[in-house]
Design a protein around this motif. Structure first.
Motif, short mmCIF file in Angstrom:
data_model
loop_
_atom_site.label_atom_id
_atom_site.label_comp_id
_atom_site.label_asym_id
_atom_site.label_seq_id
_atom_site.Cartn_x
_atom_site.Cartn_y
_atom_site.Cartn_z
N ASP A 142 0.58 8.86 6.76
CA ASP A 142 0.35 7.91 7.86
C ASP A 142 -0.92 7.24 7.55
O ASP A 142 -1.41 6.96 8.67
CB ASP A 142 0.62 8.31 9.03
N ARG B 211 -3.60 4.65 7.31
CA ARG B 211 -3.70 3.21 8.20
C ARG B 211 -3.74 2.40 7.21
O ARG B 211 -3.35 1.10 7.33
CB ARG B 211 -4.47 3.25 9.45
N HIS B 212 -4.81 2.72 6.16
CA HIS B 212 -5.14 1.53 5.49
C HIS B 212 -4.00 1.16 4.16
O HIS B 212 -3.66 -0.14 4.12
CB HIS B 212 -6.13 1.68 4.50
N TRP C 31 -0.78 1.26 5.26
CA TRP C 31 0.40 0.63 6.13
C TRP C 31 -0.30 -0.76 6.19
O TRP C 31 0.74 -1.50 6.13
CB TRP C 31 0.74 1.55 7.31
#
Length: 131
Positions: A25, A27-28, A30
């Motif tokens: 997961d 964040r970058h 995604w």
């Protein structure tokens, strides 16, 4: 998940590190993935990369990112170019070499966790294969 064995237009190829980061997961990863899809760019990965990242059918985030990717199979026609790349770059990672060969066949850039090694392998392959 989309599956393809044909060359695709300019895009990005994901290596195993990208898929593992997505599963964790990151964040970058995604945000980059979402931006590509919103721009109409479908990332590419390879079946060997998926095999390297896949450990369980319960990897929800892995399945999620793969739904937005084209997956290129390791075809018999890839075997000799992959082997030649390994010989020319003095490396032994078949998965990374297949990513580099796929990038050359699809005119794609790579998005990966080991950019230095991958860039060196791609440059070595492209420079030597043009001779």
């Amino acid at each position: 998940t989309r599956h393809t064995t044909q060359a695709v237009s300019m895009t990005t190829i994901y290596d195993t590190g990208v898929l593992i980061a997505a599963e964790r997961d990151d964040r970058h990863i995604w945000a980059d993935h979402r931006a590509r899809l919103e721009a109409g760019v479908v990332p590419v990965t390879t079946a060997p990369v998926v095999a390297q990242a896949s450990r369980s059918p319960r990897q929800v985030q892995l399945q999620r990112i793969l739904r937005g990717c084209d997956i290129v199979a390791f075809e018999a026609t890839h075997a000799h170019p992959v082997g030649a790349l390994l010989a020319k770059s003095a490396t032994s990672d078949v998965v990374d070499a297949h990513v580099a060969v796929t990038a050359s066949l699809t005119s794609a850039g790579t998005s990966n966790s080991d950019a230095t090694a991958m860039d060196l392998n791609c440059r070595t392959f492209f420079l030597r294969s043009q001779r």
